[in-house]
Design a protein around this motif. Structure first.
Motif, PDB file in Angstrom:
ATOM      1  N   ILE A 235       0.377   0.825  18.143  1.00  0.00           N
ATOM      2  CA  ILE A 235       0.421   0.544  17.067  1.00  0.00           C
ATOM      3  C   ILE A 235       1.217  -0.862  16.828  1.00  0.00           C
TER       4      ILE A 235
ATOM      5  N   ILE B 215       8.142  -9.277   7.963  1.00  0.00           N
ATOM      6  CA  ILE B 215       9.144  -8.450   7.429  1.00  0.00           C
ATOM      7  C   ILE B 215       8.665  -7.122   6.829  1.00  0.00           C
ATOM      8  N   VAL B 216       7.492  -7.183   6.324  1.00  0.00           N
ATOM      9  CA  VAL B 216       6.976  -6.095   5.769  1.00  0.00           C
ATOM     10  C   VAL B 216       6.592  -4.926   7.035  1.00  0.00           C
ATOM     11  N   ALA B 217       5.975  -5.751   7.959  1.00  0.00           N
ATOM     12  CA  ALA B 217       5.574  -4.710   9.233  1.00  0.00           C
ATOM     13  C   ALA B 217       6.780  -4.351   9.876  1.00  0.00           C
TER      14      ALA B 217
ATOM     15  N   SER C 189       8.123  -0.849   9.711  1.00  0.00           N
ATOM     16  CA  SER C 189       7.613   0.360  10.442  1.00  0.00           C
ATOM     17  C   SER C 189       7.926   0.500  11.679  1.00  0.00           C
TER      18      SER C 189
ATOM     19  N   LEU D 137      -6.252 -16.776   9.814  1.00  0.00           N
ATOM     20  CA  LEU D 137      -7.314 -16.655   8.695  1.00  0.00           C
ATOM     21  C   LEU D 137      -6.725 -17.341   7.215  1.00  0.00           C
ATOM     22  N   LEU D 138      -5.307 -17.578   7.249  1.00  0.00           N
ATOM     23  CA  LEU D 138      -4.692 -18.230   5.978  1.00  0.00           C
ATOM     24  C   LEU D 138      -5.244 -19.550   5.786  1.00  0.00           C
TER      25      LEU D 138
ATOM     26  N   PRO E  70       3.044   5.038  10.859  1.00  0.00           N
ATOM     27  CA  PRO E  70       4.240   5.997  10.657  1.00  0.00           C
ATOM     28  C   PRO E  70       4.015   7.128   9.496  1.00  0.00           C
TER      29      PRO E  70
ATOM     30  N   PHE F 210      10.100   6.206   4.416  1.00  0.00           N
ATOM     31  CA  PHE F 210       9.013   4.950   4.621  1.00  0.00           C
ATOM     32  C   PHE F 210       8.612   4.539   3.351  1.00  0.00           C
TER      33      PHE F 210
ATOM     34  N   VAL G 169       6.491 -12.944   5.362  1.00  0.00           N
ATOM     35  CA  VAL G 169       6.424 -11.739   4.507  1.00  0.00           C
ATOM     36  C   VAL G 169       5.514 -10.586   5.249  1.00  0.00           C
ATOM     37  N   TYR G 170       4.612 -10.943   5.717  1.00  0.00           N
ATOM     38  CA  TYR G 170       4.097  -9.998   6.623  1.00  0.00           C
ATOM     39  C   TYR G 170       5.017  -9.427   7.782  1.00  0.00           C
TER      40      TYR G 170
ATOM     41  N   PRO H  26      -1.900  -0.460  10.754  1.00  0.00           N
ATOM     42  CA  PRO H  26      -0.781  -0.554  11.869  1.00  0.00           C
ATOM     43  C   PRO H  26       0.625  -0.132  10.926  1.00  0.00           C
ATOM     44  N   VAL H  27       0.865  -1.016   9.917  1.00  0.00           N
ATOM     45  CA  VAL H  27       2.055  -0.880   9.093  1.00  0.00           C
ATOM     46  C   VAL H  27       2.073   0.802   8.445  1.00  0.00           C
TER      47      VAL H  27
ATOM     48  N   ILE I 145      -1.033 -10.653  -0.249  1.00  0.00           N
ATOM     49  CA  ILE I 145      -0.886 -11.494   0.939  1.00  0.00           C
ATOM     50  C   ILE I 145      -2.371 -11.710   1.527  1.00  0.00           C
TER      51      ILE I 145
ATOM     52  N   ALA J  86      -2.265  -8.122  14.399  1.00  0.00           N
ATOM     53  CA  ALA J  86      -2.789  -8.408  13.028  1.00  0.00           C
ATOM     54  C   ALA J  86      -1.981  -9.729  12.411  1.00  0.00           C
TER      55      ALA J  86
ATOM     56  N   ILE K 212       3.594 -16.758   3.785  1.00  0.00           N
ATOM     57  CA  ILE K 212       3.034 -15.651   3.950  1.00  0.00           C
ATOM     58  C   ILE K 212       3.149 -14.787   5.191  1.00  0.00           C
TER      59      ILE K 212
ATOM     60  N   ILE L 238      -0.111  -4.070  15.130  1.00  0.00           N
ATOM     61  CA  ILE L 238       0.962  -4.839  14.036  1.00  0.00           C
ATOM     62  C   ILE L 238       0.797  -6.268  14.318  1.00  0.00           C
TER      63      ILE L 238
ATOM     64  N   LEU M  76      -3.697 -12.831  10.924  1.00  0.00           N
ATOM     65  CA  LEU M  76      -3.600 -13.161   9.613  1.00  0.00           C
ATOM     66  C   LEU M  76      -2.935 -14.784   9.339  1.00  0.00           C
TER      67      LEU M  76
END
Lengths: 325, 222
Positions: A215, A246-248, A251, A229-230, B172, B204, A243-244, B168-169, B151, A222, A240, A219, A226
């Motif tokens: 996974i 950090i969000v990713a 997990s 594709l922007l 979990p 999470f 941000v992805y 993927p995110v 996004i 991806a 952008i 991530i 991303l």
């Protein structure tokens, strides 16, 4: 980061890497009854490094073993086997060499074989039933995984810094760190699946930690998809993607630390157990301190390798951007 | 809650009730998934682990079809600009998050009913814990897809991108929630078995929602 660009650093890193890899590959594994290895005694004044080798004369007419060992004073009978069972599972034959912890009995001037513990004057891989020579993978697989996590952490920190400071160089560093992290994750996956093939039977078992690393690869793949594709300006793209990233990363600790520890796992430390790095035998095996040191040296070297690669890739990205403009 | 957030929520609900595009697409997706599962396993005894996997596959991809629209629709209609002018970004985030949460919860309700109706092996032994982990799982999916759809509102090939980025995110969460569902289908008193999964889900959800809330402003403003 000037120091990482000097030839002296690169040369030192290459030398240290070579030495460590050599040590990792050359260090003998204790107690698999198939290798020529040396052993040393701990603690006693009478300890003596010796090479154990079984030859035909080790077996007497009744079929029991007499261990002939050579030390610096010549070849003589130094070691006596306490019981046959300690080496019977490997099927010891004449010509085999093996290593064992031997107890020196001053009165009889004999060594008595005890539980197998350690070999080699410098260090040894502990003997783990069913793992054997694969133990040396620990010095590659584990540092690679650690470096991968560090790389993703560094990438995320650069992403945060980009959002705060808005410097394009931070974005390039984040990309470079994530790319290097991806590479180290890939290497950890490859070394891990080689390990899995020869100790669990298949290259891939969908063990919780294998799911996690899979996974993790997705991530960060991806992340780069991303980015490609922007359809925005460089500045907005960077924002952008940051941000992805950090969000990713939210997990990532779950994947690397939480889930594998809670689920039943083939890896050490799974299923809520408080297992040490390696504990598969009924009698706990303690990692050789020298080996543990080498492990941490390998971690440091891989981290330095990562820093160098990240720096290099950042420079490539900078040059690419400069040529585009 | 800011009044602009409630206004946005009301607007989204109004559009949804008027067109019923999101709901009908998602329900269709769900029913097709259930039909495929039913056709491919005729007369089979489905174990709780298989059923919980099917359940969350249906819910996850169903959610992706529905929730991807939340910001893409604004960008496509060209209303995103007006929204930026009209409301502060945090209340937009809250409004969209709540709308996605409502969508996800109703989708969960529909899929629970569909699974109960179509699969006789889908017997929930511990309803309280089942609903708890369902709500937490749905909330996590809603939260992650809110920020990620914001996004991909900016990217090319929008439709296909959300599952690629979100799975993927969300992994979990999916791991914890499939496990929790399986246990609630297996045992009547499941708290001991799913406590760790619930903790993973809770932490999470909180972490991802807070991070999204902080970062939404960065994506949203030009």
């Amino acid at each position: 980061m000037k120091i990482f660009r000097s030839y002296l650093f690169l040369f030192a890193l290459a030398v240290a890497m070579t030495v460590s890899v050599y040590l990792s590959l050359a260090t003998p594994v204790a107690g698999n009854f198939g290798d020529v290895v040396t052993f040393k005694m701990n603690g006693t004044a009478n300890s003596t490094p010796a090479l154990l080798r079984l030859d035909r004369s080790a077996f007497d007419t009744l079929g029991s073993l007499h261990i002939i060992a050579s030390d610096r004073y010549g070849t003589r009978q130094l070691v006596r086997l306490v019981s046959q069972t300690q080496i019977s599972d490997a099927g010891v034959k004449p010509g085999h060499s093996f290593v064992a912890l031997v107890e020196y009995i001053p009165a009889e001037k004999m060594f008595v074989l005890g539980p197998i513990e350690r070999v080699d004057p410098i260090m040894t891989f502990d003997f783990i039933p069913g793992l054997g020579e694969l133990g040396r993978n620990m010095l590659f697989h584990v540092p690679m995984s650690m470096t991968a996590f560090l790389a993703f952490l560094v990438g995320t920190i650069y992403s945060i810094m980009y959002l705060i400071r808005k410097r394009p160089s931070d974005d390039r560093s984040a990309r470079a760190a994530s790319a290097a992290g991806l590479l180290f994750t890939l290497l950890a996956t490859i070394t891990g699946s080689i390990w899995a093939r020869f100790s669990w039977g298949t290259f891939w078992n969908w063990d919780p930690r294998e799911v996690s690393i899979f996974i993790l690869l997705l991530i960060y793949v991806a992340y780069f998809i991303l980015r490609s594709l922007l359809e925005e300006s460089e500045e907005k793209k960077a924002r952008i993607a940051a941000v992805y990233n950090i969000v990713a990363f939210v997990s990532v600790p779950f994947l690397m630390f939480v889930v594998p520890r809670i689920k039943q796992s083939l890896h050490p430390g799974g299923g809520g157990s408080e297992a040490p790095i390696i504990n598969t035998s009924s009698t706990p095996v303690h990692t050789d301190p020298a080996l543990l040191n080498l492990h941490w040296i390998m971690v440091i070297l891989f981290v330095l390798l990562f820093v160098w690669m990240k720096d290099l890739y950042t420079r490539i990205l900078t040059l690419e951007e400069r040529t585009e403009n | 809650m800011p009044s602009t957030a409630t206004a946005l929520l009301r607007k989204d609900f109004t559009i949804e009730f008027r067109t019923r595009f999101g709901v009908s697409a998602v329900v269709m997706f769900l029913l097709v998934t259930v039909a495929v599962i039913a056709f491919s396993t005729p007369g089979e005894q489905l174990s709780p682990s298989i059923l919980s996997a099917f359940f969350w596959i249906a819910l996850f991809f169903g959610g992706m079809t529905g929730l991807a629209r939340s910001f893409i629709a604004e960008e496509e209609r060209g209303t995103a600009f007006l929204l930026r002018v009209y409301a502060p970004s945090d209340s937009i985030f809250i409004g969209k998050l709540l709308f996605n949460l409502a969508m996800m919860l109703s989708l969960s309700l529909v899929s629970v009913l569909a699974f109960l109706f179509f699969f006789r092996d889908f017997v929930v032994k511990d309803w309280l814990m089942f609903l708890l982990q369902l709500v937490l799982g749905a909330a996590g999916i809603a939260s992650v897809s809110t920020i990620l759809s914001a996004i991909i509102g900016r990217a090319a090939q929008k439709g296909a991108l959300l599952p690629v980025l979100a799975l993927p995110v969300l992994m979990p969460l999916v791991i914890a929630t499939t496990d929790a569902t399986r246990i609630t289908l297996e045992v009547a008193n499941s708290w001991d078995g799913i406590r760790e999964n619930i903790l993973i889900l809770l932490s999470f959800d909180v972490a991802i929602t807070l991070v999204s809330y902080v970062l939404f402003d960065v994506i949203w403003k030009d």
